[in-house]
Scaffold this motif. Structure first.
Motif, PDB file in Angstrom:
ATOM      1  N   ASP A 189     123.484  14.462 -33.859  1.00  0.00           N
ATOM      2  CA  ASP A 189     122.260  14.645 -34.629  1.00  0.00           C
ATOM      3  C   ASP A 189     121.906  13.413 -35.467  1.00  0.00           C
ATOM      4  O   ASP A 189     122.792  12.781 -36.072  1.00  0.00           O
ATOM      5  CB  ASP A 189     122.403  15.837 -35.580  1.00  0.00           C
ATOM      6  CG  ASP A 189     122.046  17.158 -34.907  1.00  0.00           C
ATOM      7  OD1 ASP A 189     121.291  17.124 -33.917  1.00  0.00           O
ATOM      8  OD2 ASP A 189     122.522  18.204 -35.373  1.00  0.00           O
ATOM      9  N   VAL A 190     120.622  13.109 -35.494  1.00  0.00           N
ATOM     10  CA  VAL A 190     120.071  12.135 -36.429  1.00  0.00           C
ATOM     11  C   VAL A 190     119.456  12.942 -37.562  1.00  0.00           C
ATOM     12  O   VAL A 190     118.584  13.790 -37.337  1.00  0.00           O
ATOM     13  CB  VAL A 190     119.000  11.250 -35.762  1.00  0.00           C
ATOM     14  CG1 VAL A 190     118.295  10.381 -36.802  1.00  0.00           C
ATOM     15  CG2 VAL A 190     119.637  10.388 -34.685  1.00  0.00           C
TER      16      VAL A 190
ATOM     17  N   GLU B 129     113.841  16.303 -39.916  1.00  0.00           N
ATOM     18  CA  GLU B 129     114.444  17.399 -39.142  1.00  0.00           C
ATOM     19  C   GLU B 129     115.560  16.834 -38.263  1.00  0.00           C
ATOM     20  O   GLU B 129     115.347  15.869 -37.526  1.00  0.00           O
ATOM     21  CB  GLU B 129     113.387  18.075 -38.274  1.00  0.00           C
ATOM     22  CG  GLU B 129     113.938  19.164 -37.378  1.00  0.00           C
ATOM     23  CD  GLU B 129     112.870  19.732 -36.461  1.00  0.00           C
ATOM     24  OE1 GLU B 129     113.230  20.186 -35.349  1.00  0.00           O
ATOM     25  OE2 GLU B 129     111.679  19.708 -36.840  1.00  0.00           O
ATOM     26  N   PRO B 130     116.782  17.407 -38.311  1.00  0.00           N
ATOM     27  CA  PRO B 130     117.853  16.905 -37.444  1.00  0.00           C
ATOM     28  C   PRO B 130     117.436  16.941 -35.974  1.00  0.00           C
ATOM     29  O   PRO B 130     116.839  17.917 -35.518  1.00  0.00           O
ATOM     30  CB  PRO B 130     119.010  17.879 -37.715  1.00  0.00           C
ATOM     31  CG  PRO B 130     118.734  18.392 -39.094  1.00  0.00           C
ATOM     32  CD  PRO B 130     117.241  18.492 -39.195  1.00  0.00           C
ATOM     33  N   HIS B 131     117.749  15.869 -35.252  1.00  0.00           N
ATOM     34  CA  HIS B 131     117.287  15.818 -33.861  1.00  0.00           C
ATOM     35  C   HIS B 131     118.228  14.982 -33.002  1.00  0.00           C
ATOM     36  O   HIS B 131     118.870  14.034 -33.479  1.00  0.00           O
ATOM     37  CB  HIS B 131     115.870  15.236 -33.773  1.00  0.00           C
ATOM     38  CG  HIS B 131     115.704  13.906 -34.446  1.00  0.00           C
ATOM     39  ND1 HIS B 131     115.527  13.765 -35.817  1.00  0.00           N
ATOM     40  CD2 HIS B 131     115.677  12.637 -33.945  1.00  0.00           C
ATOM     41  CE1 HIS B 131     115.391  12.488 -36.125  1.00  0.00           C
ATOM     42  NE2 HIS B 131     115.496  11.781 -35.012  1.00  0.00           N
TER      43      HIS B 131
ATOM     44  N   THR C 172     122.846   8.646 -38.913  1.00  0.00           N
ATOM     45  CA  THR C 172     123.494   9.493 -37.913  1.00  0.00           C
ATOM     46  C   THR C 172     124.955   9.106 -37.753  1.00  0.00           C
ATOM     47  O   THR C 172     125.370   8.000 -38.137  1.00  0.00           O
ATOM     48  CB  THR C 172     122.787   9.349 -36.544  1.00  0.00           C
ATOM     49  OG1 THR C 172     123.405  10.217 -35.586  1.00  0.00           O
ATOM     50  CG2 THR C 172     122.853   7.925 -36.039  1.00  0.00           C
ATOM     51  N   GLU C 173     125.724  10.028 -37.153  1.00  0.00           N
ATOM     52  CA  GLU C 173     127.108   9.763 -36.754  1.00  0.00           C
ATOM     53  C   GLU C 173     127.177   9.460 -35.255  1.00  0.00           C
ATOM     54  O   GLU C 173     128.261   9.286 -34.702  1.00  0.00           O
ATOM     55  CB  GLU C 173     127.987  10.983 -37.071  1.00  0.00           C
ATOM     56  CG  GLU C 173     128.092  11.329 -38.541  1.00  0.00           C
ATOM     57  CD  GLU C 173     128.860  10.280 -39.333  1.00  0.00           C
ATOM     58  OE1 GLU C 173     129.766   9.662 -38.752  1.00  0.00           O
ATOM     59  OE2 GLU C 173     128.534  10.081 -40.516  1.00  0.00           O
ATOM     60  N   ALA C 174     126.034   9.377 -34.614  1.00  0.00           N
ATOM     61  CA  ALA C 174     125.996   9.144 -33.171  1.00  0.00           C
ATOM     62  C   ALA C 174     126.652   7.825 -32.805  1.00  0.00           C
ATOM     63  O   ALA C 174     126.495   6.815 -33.496  1.00  0.00           O
ATOM     64  CB  ALA C 174     124.556   9.168 -32.679  1.00  0.00           C
TER      65      ALA C 174
END
Length: 298
Positions: A16-17, A68-70, A276-278
């Motif tokens: 999620d961002v 909004e998380p996406h 993000t943690e992506a």
């Protein structure tokens, strides 16, 4: 020519961002040779905040903030534009190139002060010695500026190979000179370095190029792409001679202008910051420039 221009940019992430701040240059400019009937930008997820503004070069810029998380972010720009061929002042094109240098000749024309910024070195168009020497073959003593710029355009097309694998977004003018290969962005930066290193003002132009379809073949939707070319300042008329070194032609009614600046860094289609943690992300871009009549007949 009337066109429907669609430009979709999609970012996909493996986590999620939580917050995404972005700036987009994807709305064509209203210009003497280009009329914009409509232009819109939609973003998914819907931003909490979105606004448009005009930057210091007159470009339309969209600012947005998605909270909004996406896992995916899509920026979809849609425009309807009419472009007509530009008519240049023939006498102004005959000006010796030495007199087309706004910093050395600040009184040569009323607009010299505004053009002067575009004669300076910029981060992505460094005045490397190899580019200065390369340009010298076109900028011979007393040569008309229109002829000199056009000759440089011809030589770049002849001497440099279009190769998507030869360069990256971090490649420099020196890299392009060394490899003798690149893409439209690289050739635009090369042309800028060539002209500016001799004092000629030139600006980077971003936009789209409508592709021609072979006779008897259906036009491929999505086959078009973002494009880049250059415009050199012509004193006397205060016009800018727009030329496309990738395709060896002056910009025509097939070139849709979105924005201009010192180089790509001023006018990327989309740039921003995410939280993000992506670990991985992918980018997909789909551009389509179609004659509006195709949609009228559908």
């Amino acid at each position: 020519m009337r066109y429907r221009v669609s430009h979709t940019t999609t970012y996909t992430y493996d986590d999620d961002v939580s917050s995404s701040f972005g700036i987009a240059h994807c709305r064509p400019r209203e210009l003497p040779w280009q009329h914009v009937a409509s232009r819109s930008v939609s973003i998914d997820p819907v931003p909490n905040d979105i606004s448009d503004d005009i930057d210091c070069y007159g470009n339309v810029v969209s600012y947005f903030h998605v909270t909004e998380p996406h896992l995916q972010l899509t920026i979809d720009a849609l425009s309807e534009v009419t472009v007509v061929p530009t008519e240049y002042d023939a006498d102004a094109l005959l000006t010796p190139w030495e007199n087309a240098r706004p910093i050395l000749n600040p009184r040569i024309a009323r607009g010299a002060w505004a053009a002067a910024e575009f004669a300076l070195e910029s981060p992505k168009a460094r005045h490397v010695e190899a580019a200065r020497r390369y340009a010298a073959a076109s900028l011979t003593a007393g040569r008309p500026v229109g002829e000199a710029v056009t000759d440089l355009m011809h030589r770049i097309k002849t001497d440099f190979h279009y190769d998507k694998t030869a360069t990256t977004v971090t490649s420099t003018v020196a890299d392009v000179m060394d490899k003798r290969a690149g893409v439209c962005q690289d050739f635009a930066h090369l042309a800028l370095a060539c002209l500016r290193s001799h004092g000629i003002a030139a600006r980077y132009v971003s936009g789209y190029l409508a592709t021609r379809t072979p006779a008897g073949k259906p036009r491929m939707v999505g086959a078009d792409a973002s494009h880049a070319w250059v415009a050199a300042w012509i004193p006397g008329s205060d016009q800018w001679l727009a030329f496309d070194p990738t395709n060896d032609q002056w910009a025509s009614d097939r070139h849709v202008t979105v924005a201009w600046g010192r180089d790509y860094g001023d006018v990327p289609p989309v740039k921003g910051v995410i939280f993000t943690e992506a670990k991985k992300s992918t980018l997909r871009v789909a551009v389509d420039v179609a004659p509006l009549e195709e949609y009228s007949q559908a």
